[in-house]
Write a protein that holds these residues in place. Structure first.
Motif, PDB file in Angstrom:
ATOM      1  N   GLU A 106       0.995  -1.303  -0.016  1.00  0.00           N
ATOM      2  CA  GLU A 106       0.049   0.067  -0.198  1.00  0.00           C
ATOM      3  C   GLU A 106       0.861   1.161  -0.003  1.00  0.00           C
ATOM      4  OE1 GLU A 106      -3.190  -0.043  -0.574  1.00  0.00           O
ATOM      5  OE2 GLU A 106      -3.642  -1.925   0.034  1.00  0.00           O
ATOM      6  N   HIS A 107       0.255   2.296  -0.047  1.00  0.00           N
ATOM      7  CA  HIS A 107       0.805   3.582   0.150  1.00  0.00           C
ATOM      8  C   HIS A 107      -0.030   4.603   0.855  1.00  0.00           C
ATOM      9  CE1 HIS A 107       4.042   2.883  -2.984  1.00  0.00           C
ATOM     10  NE2 HIS A 107       2.834   2.392  -3.816  1.00  0.00           N
ATOM     11  N   LEU A 108       0.401   5.106   1.951  1.00  0.00           N
ATOM     12  CA  LEU A 108      -0.467   5.645   2.959  1.00  0.00           C
ATOM     13  C   LEU A 108      -0.224   7.333   2.703  1.00  0.00           C
ATOM     14  CD1 LEU A 108      -0.752   3.072   3.899  1.00  0.00           C
ATOM     15  CD2 LEU A 108      -0.914   3.848   6.500  1.00  0.00           C
ATOM     16  N   PHE A 109       1.055   7.656   2.095  1.00  0.00           N
ATOM     17  CA  PHE A 109       1.271   8.914   1.979  1.00  0.00           C
ATOM     18  C   PHE A 109       2.216   9.158   0.667  1.00  0.00           C
ATOM     19  CE2 PHE A 109       0.831   8.674   6.367  1.00  0.00           C
ATOM     20  CZ  PHE A 109       0.244   9.495   6.747  1.00  0.00           C
ATOM     21  N   LEU A 110       1.814   9.925  -0.204  1.00  0.00           N
ATOM     22  CA  LEU A 110       2.793   9.740  -1.503  1.00  0.00           C
ATOM     23  C   LEU A 110       2.148  11.191  -2.388  1.00  0.00           C
ATOM     24  CD1 LEU A 110       3.787   7.638  -3.745  1.00  0.00           C
ATOM     25  CD2 LEU A 110       1.634   7.112  -4.446  1.00  0.00           C
ATOM     26  N   ARG A 111       3.611  11.285  -3.005  1.00  0.00           N
ATOM     27  CA  ARG A 111       3.679  12.448  -3.836  1.00  0.00           C
ATOM     28  C   ARG A 111       4.630  12.186  -4.852  1.00  0.00           C
ATOM     29  NH1 ARG A 111       4.928  15.622  -0.300  1.00  0.00           N
ATOM     30  NH2 ARG A 111       7.443  15.740  -0.689  1.00  0.00           N
ATOM     31  N   SER A 112       4.377  12.227  -6.155  1.00  0.00           N
ATOM     32  CA  SER A 112       5.235  11.811  -7.184  1.00  0.00           C
ATOM     33  C   SER A 112       5.011  12.650  -8.380  1.00  0.00           C
ATOM     34  CB  SER A 112       5.093  10.251  -7.492  1.00  0.00           C
ATOM     35  OG  SER A 112       5.834   9.969  -8.764  1.00  0.00           O
ATOM     36  N   PRO A 113       5.933  13.160  -9.188  1.00  0.00           N
ATOM     37  CA  PRO A 113       5.701  13.792 -10.291  1.00  0.00           C
ATOM     38  C   PRO A 113       5.179  12.847 -11.412  1.00  0.00           C
ATOM     39  CG  PRO A 113       8.035  13.339 -10.109  1.00  0.00           C
ATOM     40  CD  PRO A 113       7.442  13.040  -8.824  1.00  0.00           C
ATOM     41  N   ALA A 114       5.218  11.527 -11.152  1.00  0.00           N
ATOM     42  CA  ALA A 114       4.691  10.675 -12.224  1.00  0.00           C
ATOM     43  C   ALA A 114       2.985  10.635 -12.165  1.00  0.00           C
ATOM     44  CB  ALA A 114       5.262   9.311 -12.036  1.00  0.00           C
ATOM     45  N   LEU A 115       2.571  11.102 -10.945  1.00  0.00           N
ATOM     46  CA  LEU A 115       1.266  11.029 -10.597  1.00  0.00           C
ATOM     47  C   LEU A 115       0.610  12.459 -10.312  1.00  0.00           C
ATOM     48  CD1 LEU A 115       1.356   7.583  -8.513  1.00  0.00           C
ATOM     49  CD2 LEU A 115       0.641   7.829 -10.862  1.00  0.00           C
ATOM     50  N   PRO A 116       0.657  13.424 -11.285  1.00  0.00           N
ATOM     51  CA  PRO A 116       0.304  14.717 -10.866  1.00  0.00           C
ATOM     52  C   PRO A 116      -1.255  14.954 -10.466  1.00  0.00           C
ATOM     53  CG  PRO A 116       0.467  14.369 -13.256  1.00  0.00           C
ATOM     54  CD  PRO A 116       1.174  13.238 -12.655  1.00  0.00           C
TER      55      PRO A 116
ATOM     56  N   HIS B 123       9.759   8.504 -11.520  1.00  0.00           N
ATOM     57  CA  HIS B 123       9.130   9.135 -10.219  1.00  0.00           C
ATOM     58  C   HIS B 123      10.102  10.165  -9.780  1.00  0.00           C
ATOM     59  CE1 HIS B 123       5.668   6.505  -9.607  1.00  0.00           C
ATOM     60  NE2 HIS B 123       6.358   5.613 -10.124  1.00  0.00           N
ATOM     61  N   TYR B 124      11.362  10.364 -10.326  1.00  0.00           N
ATOM     62  CA  TYR B 124      12.070  11.432  -9.839  1.00  0.00           C
ATOM     63  C   TYR B 124      12.597  12.270 -11.069  1.00  0.00           C
ATOM     64  CZ  TYR B 124      13.160   8.195  -6.284  1.00  0.00           C
ATOM     65  OH  TYR B 124      12.848   7.248  -4.843  1.00  0.00           O
ATOM     66  N   PRO B 125      12.394  13.553 -10.664  1.00  0.00           N
ATOM     67  CA  PRO B 125      12.578  14.764 -11.886  1.00  0.00           C
ATOM     68  C   PRO B 125      14.090  14.769 -12.276  1.00  0.00           C
ATOM     69  CG  PRO B 125      12.305  15.779  -9.856  1.00  0.00           C
ATOM     70  CD  PRO B 125      12.077  14.329  -9.482  1.00  0.00           C
ATOM     71  N   SER B 126      14.316  15.214 -13.261  1.00  0.00           N
ATOM     72  CA  SER B 126      15.725  15.557 -13.849  1.00  0.00           C
ATOM     73  C   SER B 126      16.245  16.469 -12.829  1.00  0.00           C
ATOM     74  CB  SER B 126      15.617  16.174 -15.377  1.00  0.00           C
ATOM     75  OG  SER B 126      17.097  16.273 -15.402  1.00  0.00           O
ATOM     76  N   GLY B 127      17.617  16.006 -12.344  1.00  0.00           N
ATOM     77  CA  GLY B 127      18.373  17.114 -11.426  1.00  0.00           C
ATOM     78  C   GLY B 127      18.083  16.538  -9.891  1.00  0.00           C
ATOM     79  N   HIS B 128      17.148  15.528  -9.689  1.00  0.00           N
ATOM     80  CA  HIS B 128      17.198  15.058  -8.471  1.00  0.00           C
ATOM     81  C   HIS B 128      18.418  14.388  -7.847  1.00  0.00           C
ATOM     82  CE1 HIS B 128      15.473  13.000  -4.827  1.00  0.00           C
ATOM     83  NE2 HIS B 128      14.453  13.650  -5.100  1.00  0.00           N
ATOM     84  N   TRP B 129      18.836  14.393  -6.568  1.00  0.00           N
ATOM     85  CA  TRP B 129      19.979  13.905  -6.048  1.00  0.00           C
ATOM     86  C   TRP B 129      20.110  12.547  -6.277  1.00  0.00           C
ATOM     87  CZ3 TRP B 129      19.726  10.423  -2.072  1.00  0.00           C
ATOM     88  CH2 TRP B 129      18.381  10.307  -1.508  1.00  0.00           C
ATOM     89  N   VAL B 130      19.093  12.013  -6.348  1.00  0.00           N
ATOM     90  CA  VAL B 130      19.195  10.233  -6.468  1.00  0.00           C
ATOM     91  C   VAL B 130      20.145  10.155  -7.816  1.00  0.00           C
ATOM     92  CG1 VAL B 130      17.139   9.701  -5.333  1.00  0.00           C
ATOM     93  CG2 VAL B 130      16.972  10.059  -7.774  1.00  0.00           C
TER      94      VAL B 130
END
Length: 314
Positions: free
Chosen positions: A24-34, A96-103
């Motif tokens: 499951e996901h109880l808290f979520l925020r992703s650029p892939a799911l605007p 799920h990570y925008p360009s330039g993200h530290w990952v």
């Protein structure tokens, strides 16, 4: 099982989890799911109360680093509902990570140490989004990693190795997002090369590719097959999943199966006026599955298998 399951409220006896919703996901925020993010503690408490009322005693939240994790929120929901919650650390697929993200820019050693900190000390309350960490006492209990459709990008490969190293160092299990049910064999090979045996791996979304022959091969290697789109009719009717579970149980692989709903969008949560909601697993699917494979097999999937898959090893 001599180990423990790490929940957000501390180590738990695997035998005491009850029935487990393994994705499951109880808290979520992703650029892939605007527009589909969610993060209200009150709303998620209400959602989890429906899950508990449907017979589920534990939830695995597979939200990895940088996607709106709220470890304090998870702890609050667990305290309010009495439901065990296992939090994830790890990294998702590139989408799920925008360009330039530290990952993308941090070296593998740094990526690994972030995960080890989450697993051994406590998850950063700011979800490692800076400017400085704010450590919590709530530890992650599983490593979540991700692959793209039919491929693993170079950046995903680096993160996969970092996650494997963190799991190997701590004894935590690993869950891998298999986009539309692909890359299962390849991911098991890569994780094995990085020191994580198939028996410590949960392959998520395998039911998106309901190929019983392929699944039997993966299960024979020891992997857990996470069928986690219960109630997601846009993918296929639940009858297809019922047939798949029945075939796997009949083939002798019932001990390799796990279930979840992976309700990862605001529009899919009842607390926000959507559906099917997280409770669909216990409310409708489990009773149907019992009529197909029997109570003993269902209890093994929800309880015995899940407890074994989530238990940390030495």
């Amino acid at each position: 099982m001599s180990g423990f399951v790490m929940t957000v409220l501390g180590p738990a006896d695997p035998a005491g989890l009850g029935a487990v919703d393994a994705h499951e996901h109880l808290f979520l925020r992703s650029p892939a799911l605007p527009g589909d993010d969610f993060g209200a503690v009150d709303a998620m408490t209400a959602e989890v109360e429906t899950v508990q009322a449907a017979g589920i005693g534990a939830i695995v939240d597979l939200t990895p680093v940088g996607l709106g994790r709220s470890v304090t929120g998870l702890a609050s929901v667990s305290r309010a509902t009495g439901v065990h919650i296992v939090a994830a650390t790890g990294y998702h697929r590139d989408a799920h990570y925008p360009s330039g993200h530290w990952v993308y820019r941090e070296p593998a050693q740094v990526l690994e140490e972030v995960l080890v900190t989450d697993l051994t000390s406590g998850i950063d309350e700011r979800d490692w989004q800076g400017p400085r960490p704010s450590p919590s006492s709530h530890r992650a209990g599983i490593v979540k990693l991700g692959a793209s459709y039919q491929r693993l990008s170079p950046a995903e490969r680096v993160r996969l190795s970092a996650g494997a190293s963190a799991a190997r160092r701590t004894g935590a299990p690993v869950a891998v997002h298999c986009e539309i049910g692909t890359m299962g064999p390849e991911l098991l090979d890569l994780l094995a090369a990085d020191g994580v045996p198939a028996g410590r791996v949960l392959l998520a979304h395998l039911d998106r590719n309901p190929d019983a022959g392929l699944h039997a091969e993966l299960a024979a290697r020891g992997a857990y097959l996470l069928y986690d789109t219960v109630g997601r009719i846009k993918y296929r009717p639940d009858s297809v999943l019922l047939d798949l579970v029945e075939r796997m149980v009949a083939a002798g692989f019932g001990d390799r199966l796990l279930l979840g709903t992976d309700v990862g969008r605001r529009s899919q949560l009842r607390a926000y006026g959507g559906g099917p909601g997280m409770a669909v697993l216990g409310e409708t699917f489990v009773p149907r599955l019992r009529s197909v494979v029997g109570t003993e097999a269902v209890d093994a999937i929800l309880r015995t298998n899940a407890a074994a898959a989530l238990t940390w090893t030495d």
